[in-house]
Every structure is written in C-alpha cells, then in structure tokens.
Design an enzyme around this catalytic site. Structure first.
Site, PDB file in Angstrom:
ATOM      1  N   GLY A  66      20.805  34.389  21.011  1.00 42.75           N
ATOM      2  CA  GLY A  66      21.692  34.298  22.391  1.00 42.75           C
ATOM      3  C   GLY A  66      21.016  33.174  23.221  1.00 42.75           C
ATOM      4  O   GLY A  66      20.164  32.413  22.562  1.00 42.75           O
ATOM      5  N   LYS A 108      21.084  23.434  29.095  1.00 38.98           N
ATOM      6  CA  LYS A 108      19.872  23.582  28.198  1.00 38.98           C
ATOM      7  C   LYS A 108      18.587  23.328  29.165  1.00 38.98           C
ATOM      8  O   LYS A 108      18.506  22.297  29.890  1.00 38.98           O
ATOM      9  CB  LYS A 108      20.103  22.467  27.052  1.00 38.98           C
ATOM     10  CG  LYS A 108      19.179  22.974  25.919  1.00 38.98           C
ATOM     11  CD  LYS A 108      19.418  21.993  24.699  1.00 38.98           C
ATOM     12  CE  LYS A 108      18.537  22.122  23.610  1.00 38.98           C
ATOM     13  NZ  LYS A 108      18.843  21.326  22.454  1.00 38.98           N
ATOM     14  N   GLY A 138      12.352  29.252  28.595  1.00 40.49           N
ATOM     15  CA  GLY A 138      13.646  28.959  28.811  1.00 40.49           C
ATOM     16  C   GLY A 138      13.808  27.415  29.316  1.00 40.49           C
ATOM     17  O   GLY A 138      14.712  27.031  30.163  1.00 40.49           O
ATOM     18  N   ARG A 173      29.991  30.234  18.508  1.00 40.83           N
ATOM     19  CA  ARG A 173      29.200  29.672  17.236  1.00 40.83           C
ATOM     20  C   ARG A 173      29.539  30.704  16.139  1.00 40.83           C
ATOM     21  O   ARG A 173      30.191  31.863  16.464  1.00 40.83           O
ATOM     22  CB  ARG A 173      27.754  29.956  17.396  1.00 40.83           C
ATOM     23  CG  ARG A 173      27.102  28.943  18.518  1.00 40.83           C
ATOM     24  CD  ARG A 173      26.179  29.739  19.451  1.00 40.83           C
ATOM     25  NE  ARG A 173      26.054  28.987  20.869  1.00 40.83           N
ATOM     26  CZ  ARG A 173      24.999  28.103  20.969  1.00 40.83           C
ATOM     27  NH1 ARG A 173      24.239  27.843  20.018  1.00 40.83           N
ATOM     28  NH2 ARG A 173      24.890  27.870  21.976  1.00 40.83           N
ATOM     29  N   ASP A 185      23.679  29.667  14.213  1.00 43.33           N
ATOM     30  CA  ASP A 185      23.949  29.665  15.625  1.00 43.33           C
ATOM     31  C   ASP A 185      24.259  28.421  16.173  1.00 43.33           C
ATOM     32  O   ASP A 185      24.366  28.178  17.311  1.00 43.33           O
ATOM     33  CB  ASP A 185      22.793  30.412  16.306  1.00 43.33           C
ATOM     34  CG  ASP A 185      21.417  29.875  15.893  1.00 43.33           C
ATOM     35  OD1 ASP A 185      21.152  30.204  14.594  1.00 43.33           O
ATOM     36  OD2 ASP A 185      20.668  29.261  16.590  1.00 43.33           O
TER      37      ASP A 185
END
Ligand code: AMP
Ligand code: MG
Length: 476
Positions: free
Chosen positions: A89, A112, A125, A185, A257
């Site tokens: 995810g 991102k 993250g 995806r 993914d």
C-alpha cells in the site's frame, strides 16, 4: 483562493469508489521547504500557466498540502521478487488529487515522501533527496526519449535527516509530487482477489475502463469488454517494454505493485540506463538472482500480466486471457525492432532482412562491449552520404574503432550496414540522417552522470549541474 494549484477543479474519481480502496491520511509537517525542481511543462499540461504559479504556491500546495482535506493512501498488494506480499500500500505517499489535463484526460497527483501511513510497516514514510533527484531525472529523460511515463511536478527539500542503508547517512530528505495517468496498479486488483472481493474487482475494473479505456465503453457485452481491456493492457505493456529496451533502460524493481494498469512506466528507484549492451545487466544491488535484469524485462512483464489473470478470472474467461497474453511476445518484438531500426536510421518496417540487421547489431554490441549509447550517438554524429559510397567511411571516426584498432565483429557489422545502405536512393539518405538525429540522444542518464550532478549538491549545495543536465535530457 489565489493559489492556482489549490483552485484547480479536483475530481473525486477514486474517492467515490469508496473506502475499501484507500485510507484517509494526514501529511507530515516538515521543518523546511526548499523548492528544488518545478516542472513548468507539466503545469501547462494541467492548464496552469507557469508565470501564474509562484514557487510559494508550489510549496503551499505540494509541500505543505494546504487546502486539501482528502488525502488518500491507496491500498494494494503485490508480487515482490516473485513472492506475494499482502502488506503493501502507499507507505510513503498519498493521492493528493485528480485533475483534468488540457487534453481532457484525468491525471493523478501522487506524493512520495509525504509521511507515514497505515502501510508504512514501521518505516519513516520519507524520500531521500537523492532518491527524489534520481526520479526527476529518470522521468524527464524517459519522457523525452518517447517512453510513456509518469512525470514529476515538483521536488521540495524538507530539511530532515534520514537514515538509510544504501546512502551515506544521515542523508537529506525531500517530498515529490508525481503526475501519472493512474496510480492503480496490478497489485490493486491482486489485493481484492486476496480479500475475495469479486464485487470490488468489478467496481474497480469498470472504473479503469471508464476512465482509461473509454474506447471500450461502446462494447455492450460486459464479458467481451473486460476481455478486450485485458488484451489492450497486454498490448500497452508490451509496447512499453519495447520502449525501455530500445533506450537501454533497466527499471530494476518490476514488482506487480510497480506495474500501472494504464501501461505507463512509473516509480523509479534503483533503475539504471545500461552502459554497454548486456542482457545480464542488473540495476538493483539487492536483486541477487538478477530477476529484474535488463534482458529479463519482457519475460517478467509477461509474467506480471499472467499473475493479473487470477483476479480478473472472476470476470474474464481464462482462455481468452491466455490467448491475449500469447500475443505479448510478438507485440513486444515488433515494437522493439521498430524502435531499433529507427535508431539505426532505417525505415521501421520489419522485414526478414531488417530483423537480421537488428539481431546482428545487438550481437556486435554485446561482443565488443562498446558503449551502447556511444555507438548510436556516433552513428548520428558521423553519418554521411559517403557511407553509401565506401564502407571505409562508416564510423571511420569512431573512438572505439580508434582505440580497438578494428574488431572483427565491428568490421562485419560495417559491411552489413553498408550493404543495407546500397538499397537506398540518394534522397533517402537525408531521411536516415534525420532519423539518427531524432532517435539517438547525445546525453544519456548513465549512473556516472547522476553521480556527477549529485556530488556538488551533496558537498556544496550547488544545483547548477543538475539543472544543466536536466536541460540536456529535455533536448536529446
Ligand atoms: P517501492 O520499492 O518504492 O515500490 O516501495 C515498496 C513498498 O514499500 C511500498 O508499499 C512503499 O510505500 C513502501 N515504502 C518504501 N519506502 C518506504 C519508507 N521509507 N517508508 C514507508 N514505506 C516505504
Ligand atoms: Mg512502488
């Protein structure tokens, strides 16, 4: 609202599918915001005149994420290095919003490095600045080489210190916004199969067809429509791989993914442009088995398409999907050979003879290990009508030829190319020169180029070489 980015009309296309597809998240707050890259061409594609969008606007919207209250971390699973991983995810990104481009198509603005989410698996993250710089460079290079790819809209340095095993640490942090056709995806479908939700697979597939394959909406029978979707995805993916292979690009992490349901290339981590022709060339240091090596990319993308059959089998006859997938190799070969012929300056029409020329060119490049891009750049720079008159003129100024003093494989290649030129009229030669110019870049994003612009950023915060490299990649 005077920030033109925040004043865009955002469409809740994905959001409207319901919360089974995403989690709402909040963005990280960063200590600093230094805009390092803005993509005015992409702003224009979104209908934003560059002179109306200040750097401050970009920071407010794409670094501080002001004014948007639905930020969605999308759910997906995927096969990573062949092993199914249900713990994926958006772990360091979210869908910032979806907007119409001036071409009428819907685009995703995805982040991102914007903070942790329920899918971060304990990681921070974040995106390193070097990672952001590398993705900006890759997507701009590929786009200008005619590869169907996502592009970066902005890269903002965020003033944090990150710890990474594969960069000298602490290393600098950044947040990037990427514009792509879609962030859906193969793995988005795989997750729904894992959760045994055929109802949601149908919702998602209808959504994908409506927005990204609208030409299929005219097909009334649903089963037929779904089957045609799969066939078209096979085609788009095969063409994309042909594009990568001709420009010598190794994506490096072709997990399911990282495969877009629109057939677009995206997510650039440890990628590399191959320096010499070598099917074994592997870009990611952690790819110990060479699963994603250069020469394996067509086979791996076909395998990824095969894995996608499992979730789609709830809606499409497996025999139909197998029949579509059986076309993959031929579509790929055609797309690849056409581009290689253009790199050789020739008509992209595939005949037994031109097919043989491409094969022999690759064999020569593999045997001699002369620079893959140098070879084509020299063709472009040295080509002359004299090459049709006397084989001795062909690549006679080549640096490799001068250094090697002549290698049998290159000598026979010169004969073969000479032979092909014999079939051309004098007026065709101008077209050859023009094709060579169009299809062979003088600047290629080899690792050495990336390191050469990263070094001054890392040591002196000097961004000039990075901007200069970008300019050269944007005018190949
Ligand atoms: P990638 O290799 O970039 O395609 O990422 C694979 C998965 O790992 C995705 O689910 C990412 O969101 C997640 N991921 C990668 N790096 C980080 C990070 N620093 N923090 C959180 N999640 C990450
Ligand atoms: Mg990814």
């Amino acid at each position: 609202m005077n920030n033109p980015i925040l004043a865009l009309t955002f469409e809740p296309a994905l959001e409207s599918l319901g919360s089974a597809f995403y989690s709402r998240v909040v963005a990280a707050e960063f200590p600093q915001h230094w805009l390092r890259f803005r993509n005015d061409a992409v702003l224009a594609q979104l209908g934003l005149a560059a002179n109306r969008v200040t750097d401050h606007h970009l920071i407010e919207a794409l670094g501080q994420f002001q004014g948007r209250d639905t930020l969605l971390a999308l759910c997906y699973h995927g096969y990573q290095f062949g092993i199914y991983n249900p713990r994926l995810g958006d772990g360091r990104g979210f869908l910032y919003g979806q907007v119409r481009g001036v071409d009428g198509e819907l685009y995703d603005l995805g982040t991102k490095g914007s903070g942790s989410t329920p899918y971060s698996r304990g990681a921070d993250g974040r995106l390193t600045l070097k990672g952001g710089v590398r993705e900006v460079l890759a997507s701009e290079a590929l786009h200008h080489l005619g590869v169907c790819t996502s592009r970066c809209l902005s890269l903002i340095e965020t003033g944090e210190r990150l710890w990474r095993g594969d960069e000298p640490s602490p290393t600098r942090s950044s947040v990037m916004v990427r514009v792509s056709r879609s962030h859906i995806r193969f793995g988005t479908f795989e997750r729904l199969c894992f959760l045994q939700r055929p109802d949601l697979i149908q919702v998602l597939l209808d959504h994908v067809i409506e927005i990204y394959y609208p030409g299929l909406l005219a097909v009334e029978d649903a089963t037929e429509r779904y089957g045609l979707f799969y066939a078209e995805l096979v085609r788009r993916t095969a063409v994309l791989v042909g594009q990568w292979m001709s420009v010598g690009f190794c994506h490096a992490v072709l997990n399911t993914d990282n495969m877009s349901i629109t057939g677009e290339s995206f997510d650039y981590g440890p990628y590399a442009f191959m320096p010499t022709y070598d099917p074994q060339f592997t870009a990611a240091y952690f790819d110990e088995m060479g699963r994603y090596r250069f020469g394996n990319q067509p086979g791996i993308c076909r395998w990824n398409l095969e894995m996608l059959q499992r979730p789609l089998a709830m809606l499409i006859l497996e025999a139909d999907m197998q029949a579509s997938l059986a076309e993959f190799d031929a579509i790929y070969a055609q797309a690849y050979v056409q581009r290689m012929l253009q790199k050789l300056g020739l008509d992209p029409l595939l005949t037994p003879e031109t097919g043989k020329l491409v094969q022999q060119t690759l064999a020569m490049l593999e045997k001699t290990q002369m620079g893959y891009h140098d070879f084509f750049a020299e063709l472009r720079q040295q080509f002359s009508p004299l090459w049709q008159v006397d084989v001795g003129h062909i690549l006679s100024e080549s640096l490799f030829l001068a250094q090697s003093g002549g290698v049998p494989a290159l000598e026979s290649w010169r004969q073969l190319y000479y032979h092909h030129l014999q079939g051309l009229r004098e007026s065709d030669l101008q077209v050859v020169a023009e094709r060579l110019r169009q299809h062979n870049p003088l600047t290629v994003l080899l690792r050495s180029e990336i390191e050469a612009v990263w070094e001054p950023i890392a040591t002196e915060d000097d961004w000039q070489p990075f901007y200069e490299l970008l300019k050269r990649l944007q005018n190949p």
